[in-house]
Write an enzyme that holds these catalytic residues in place. Structure first.
Site, PDB file in Angstrom:
ATOM      1  N   GLU A   1      53.346 -34.808 -44.347  1.00  0.00           N
ATOM      2  CA  GLU A   1      52.094 -34.112 -44.004  1.00  0.00           C
ATOM      3  C   GLU A   1      51.016 -34.422 -45.034  1.00  0.00           C
ATOM      4  O   GLU A   1      49.888 -34.800 -44.700  1.00  0.00           O
ATOM      5  CB  GLU A   1      52.307 -32.587 -43.961  1.00  0.00           C
TER       6      GLU A   1
ATOM      7  N   HIS B   1      46.437  -1.571 -36.480  1.00  0.00           N
ATOM      8  CA  HIS B   1      45.969  -1.705 -35.089  1.00  0.00           C
ATOM      9  C   HIS B   1      46.676  -2.847 -34.367  1.00  0.00           C
ATOM     10  O   HIS B   1      46.220  -3.297 -33.328  1.00  0.00           O
ATOM     11  CB  HIS B   1      44.454  -1.907 -35.069  1.00  0.00           C
TER      12      HIS B   1
ATOM     13  N   GLY C   1      59.002 -26.145 -55.976  1.00  0.00           N
ATOM     14  CA  GLY C   1      57.733 -26.186 -55.242  1.00  0.00           C
ATOM     15  C   GLY C   1      57.162 -24.797 -54.991  1.00  0.00           C
ATOM     16  O   GLY C   1      55.979 -24.535 -55.221  1.00  0.00           O
ATOM     17  N   ARG C   2      58.007 -23.882 -54.523  1.00  0.00           N
ATOM     18  CA  ARG C   2      57.503 -22.548 -54.156  1.00  0.00           C
ATOM     19  C   ARG C   2      57.294 -21.649 -55.372  1.00  0.00           C
ATOM     20  O   ARG C   2      56.895 -20.494 -55.231  1.00  0.00           O
ATOM     21  CB  ARG C   2      58.444 -21.902 -53.137  1.00  0.00           C
TER      22      ARG C   2
ATOM     23  N   GLU D   1      62.644 -19.531 -48.023  1.00  0.00           N
ATOM     24  CA  GLU D   1      63.137 -20.863 -48.402  1.00  0.00           C
ATOM     25  C   GLU D   1      64.146 -20.732 -49.552  1.00  0.00           C
ATOM     26  O   GLU D   1      65.036 -21.562 -49.716  1.00  0.00           O
ATOM     27  CB  GLU D   1      61.967 -21.780 -48.813  1.00  0.00           C
TER      28      GLU D   1
ATOM     29  N   LYS E   1      54.593 -32.335 -55.188  1.00  0.00           N
ATOM     30  CA  LYS E   1      55.598 -32.534 -56.235  1.00  0.00           C
ATOM     31  C   LYS E   1      56.212 -33.925 -56.107  1.00  0.00           C
ATOM     32  O   LYS E   1      56.318 -34.656 -57.069  1.00  0.00           O
ATOM     33  CB  LYS E   1      56.665 -31.432 -56.124  1.00  0.00           C
TER      34      LYS E   1
ATOM     35  N   LYS F   1      62.882 -32.870 -40.579  1.00  0.00           N
ATOM     36  CA  LYS F   1      62.024 -33.946 -41.104  1.00  0.00           C
ATOM     37  C   LYS F   1      62.596 -35.302 -40.716  1.00  0.00           C
ATOM     38  O   LYS F   1      61.876 -36.195 -40.271  1.00  0.00           O
ATOM     39  CB  LYS F   1      61.990 -33.892 -42.637  1.00  0.00           C
TER      40      LYS F   1
HETATM   41  O1  F6P Z   1      59.193 -27.409 -47.164  1.00  0.00           O
HETATM   42  C1  F6P Z   1      59.959 -28.134 -48.060  1.00  0.00           C
HETATM   43  C2  F6P Z   1      59.248 -28.450 -49.336  1.00  0.00           C
HETATM   44  O2  F6P Z   1      60.048 -29.305 -50.061  1.00  0.00           O
HETATM   45  C3  F6P Z   1      58.884 -27.217 -50.161  1.00  0.00           C
HETATM   46  O3  F6P Z   1      59.904 -26.732 -50.917  1.00  0.00           O
HETATM   47  C4  F6P Z   1      57.743 -27.729 -50.944  1.00  0.00           C
HETATM   48  O4  F6P Z   1      57.018 -26.679 -51.494  1.00  0.00           O
HETATM   49  C5  F6P Z   1      56.988 -28.499 -49.889  1.00  0.00           C
HETATM   50  O5  F6P Z   1      58.003 -29.092 -49.110  1.00  0.00           O
HETATM   51  C6  F6P Z   1      56.034 -29.528 -50.383  1.00  0.00           C
HETATM   52  O6  F6P Z   1      56.648 -30.513 -51.152  1.00  0.00           O
HETATM   53  P1  F6P Z   1      55.830 -31.484 -52.074  1.00  0.00           P
HETATM   54  O7  F6P Z   1      55.113 -30.669 -53.080  1.00  0.00           O
HETATM   55  O8  F6P Z   1      56.829 -32.402 -52.683  1.00  0.00           O
HETATM   56  O9  F6P Z   1      54.844 -32.229 -51.211  1.00  0.00           O
END
Ligand code: F6P
Length: 555
Positions: free
Chosen positions: A220, A391, A274-275, A360, A214, A519
């Site tokens: 990452e 199990h 995002g979620r 979240e 987003k 972060k």
């Molecule tokens: O974990 C925090 C967060 O902002 C989530 O809400 C989101 O889904 C994820 O990081 C990834 O964010 P982006 O889509 O901006 O890379």
């Protein structure tokens, strides 16, 4: 409606119904599920509900008619209907980020009107959906070729959190609907092992990377995206990047900066959390895997649940009922966790997906009035597919000390040909709910041991360990079959359950400031680990860990 409208502020514990629920809890807490069933022979009818292709049996809960009436009163007292309407109509209910919350607009029909700041967003939604379909059709027709002229066979979604979990969960769940010649992979972890393992065996000439972010700034995702580009550039040239990298983002500028062609950027908007984004362009990997028409069925299933949620009174409203049951256990029984147990191997990512969606969203401790809450919020979600889970952790569900409400999910018709497996799977799902409810009394255990020829002394010694107290509440959700449509409905069901709970808990469900601190500290620590900057003064434990890490580091 004024779109700057925000959600009402109310402390749920100050309502009349909360107090009544407290009294009711005190009076009814010792009643068992068996007592409830004995008292009400209309219980299953009363506490079950069919919506579209989904059936919810919630009769095996520690509730009676009064419980549900009081919970509906609570929903009314806090004006839930108003909250729902505000979300659907684009009010800025995500106040802390000053945004609307409109994932429901992503699956609205083309002719609908949903305004954000006076602008109808539905045409934009359908413009991007059409662009996605056109893009995917190039793979259907074999017209999209990699830099050496070969067709693309492998698609790697690079994203994390909401830009990964929804798509990966759906792609796994709909495995039987996958296009036979396309493989979709997911890389999320910054741990280089994830990317390395995924790229192992892939061919840069036939691989396309989907950079899903987003913000297009997530450390990452950007680290993995850059490493994927380096891997690609060992085979292709810079100008070939456009044939092998696309972006799904609200941040077009950053995606272009990365080297992605403007026409290969699929946008969405700040009003998509995002979620809650799998029904936006973030669902590109899903569309690639299952095809455009199945993706549209997924959206249709979501829309059907959205419509049910928006238009149905609380006492017939599936997401509202599930949410209220969760509140009953969290805030009155003091239960801390909820297990999600899909009896479907393809749904094995569901719990993980719901962990982000729910935790979240509702893992918050400041209310909508800026005050610390004085009650629990945000259930801890966990779970795994049945029967594997039977199990592993079912021992604790059956004989442990905690109250853990469980959602069992079972598609009635399987997506495979081993029907006799499915009968056994279903028998297990029903049996577990039955066992969790009824347990096994000491008398039953003793007569069983007697039948096995044990002596009285042996029976007395062993019996206590074999008793099942029972009285563990469960929901059972039956789907006619796991299809794109029913999966869509299921996802929207949980999305709205989460909304209702956050609304009643009087918190803001659509920000996620809790992920920021770690972060920021990681950003500071990284150069200290590489030696680029001098160690900062952290706490003694962190300082010692950094030193030990550097001492042992060989690279
Ligand atoms: O974990 C925090 C967060 O902002 C989530 O809400 C989101 O889904 C994820 O990081 C990834 O964010 P982006 O889509 O901006 O890379």
């Amino acid at each position: 409606m004024n779109h700057k409208d925000i959600l009402e502020n109310h402390n749920p514990t100050k309502t009349r119904s909360w107090k009544k629920l407290n009294d009711h809890y005190q009076n009814s807490k010792n009643k068992t599920l068996k007592d409830h069933f004995a008292e009400d022979n209309n219980r299953v009818n009363r506490f079950s509900l069919e919506v579209d292709k989904m059936y919810l049996d919630y009769s095996k809960n520690l509730i009676d008619k009064t419980t549900m009436e009081l919970l509906y009163d609570l929903a009314e007292e806090v004006n839930l209907v108003d909250g729902i309407e505000k979300m659907f109509s684009g009010a800025f209910i995500n106040k802390t980020e000053n945004r609307a919350v409109l994932h429901t607009a992503l699956r609205a029909p083309e002719g609908a009107t949903i305004e954000v700041d006076g602008e109808n967003v539905v045409p934009q939604v359908h413009r991007v959906l059409t662009k996605m379909k056109t893009f995917v059709s190039q793979f259907d027709q074999g017209s999209w070729k990699g830099f050496s002229g070969k067709e693309i066979t492998d698609f790697v979604n690079i994203g994390i959190g909401g830009s990964d979990l929804g798509p990966v969960m759906v792609c796994e769940a709909l495995r039987p609907f996958h296009h036979p010649n396309r493989r979709v992979h997911f890389v999320s972890n910054i741990d280089g092992a994830h990317l390395t393992k995924t790229l192992d065996g892939l061919d840069p000439e036939t691989t396309l990377f989907i950079i899903a972010s987003k913000t297009f700034t997530t450390i990452e995702t950007m680290t993995n995206a850059r490493s994927a580009r380096d891997w690609f550039l060992k085979a292709g040239n810079q100008q070939d990047v456009s044939k092998h990298f696309i972006a799904l983002s609200t941040n077009t500028e950053k995606a272009v900066e990365f080297g992605i062609d403007l026409e290969n950027i699929f946008e969405f908007w700040d009003w998509v959390g995002g979620r809650y984004s799998l029904s936006s362009a973030i669902g590109m990997s899903i569309m690639i895997a299952i095809g455009a028409s199945h993706f549209e069925e997924l959206l249709a299933g979501m829309h059907a649940m959205d419509t049910h949620f928006r238009n149905t009174s609380p006492n017939q409203n599936m997401p509202v009922i599930l949410a209220l049951l969760g509140i009953w256990y969290t805030n009155f029984f003091g239960s801390e966790t909820e297990a999600v147990l899909p009896y479907d191997q393809d749904l094995h990512y569901l719990a993980m997906y719901l962990q982000q969606a729910s935790m979240e969203s509702n893992g918050k401790s400041v209310d909508r009035d800026g005050q610390q809450v004085t009650y629990d919020t945000g259930t801890i979600i966990w779970g795994e597919a049945g029967t594997n889970s039977q199990h592993s952790f079912f021992q604790l569900l059956h004989q442990g000390t905690r109250l853990i409400p469980c959602d069992f999910l079972l598609p009635v018709n399987p997506n495979h040909d081993l029907k006799h497996h499915h009968n056994l799977l279903a028998a297990n799902a029903f049996a577990q709910c039955e066992a969790l409810m009824n347990g096994k009394s000491e008398d039953e255990v003793k007569s069983e041991l007697q039948g096995q020829g044990l002596s009285t002394a042996e029976i007395e010694e062993l019996a206590p360990y074999k008793v099942f107290e029972g009285n563990h509440p469960t929901n059972m959700i039956l789907l006619k079959q796991l299809t794109p449509y029913t999966l869509g409905s299921l996802i929207a069901l949980y999305e709205h359950k989460i909304f209702v709970q956050g609304y009643i808990w009087n918190i803001f469900s659509f920000d996620q400031f809790g992920v920021e601190l770690g972060k920021a500290l990681a950003k500071k620590l990284e150069p200290e680990i590489t030696g680029e900057s001098k160690p900062e003064n952290h706490d003694a434990s962190t300082n010692a860990l950094v030193s030990r890490f550097k001492e042992w580091k060989k690279y």
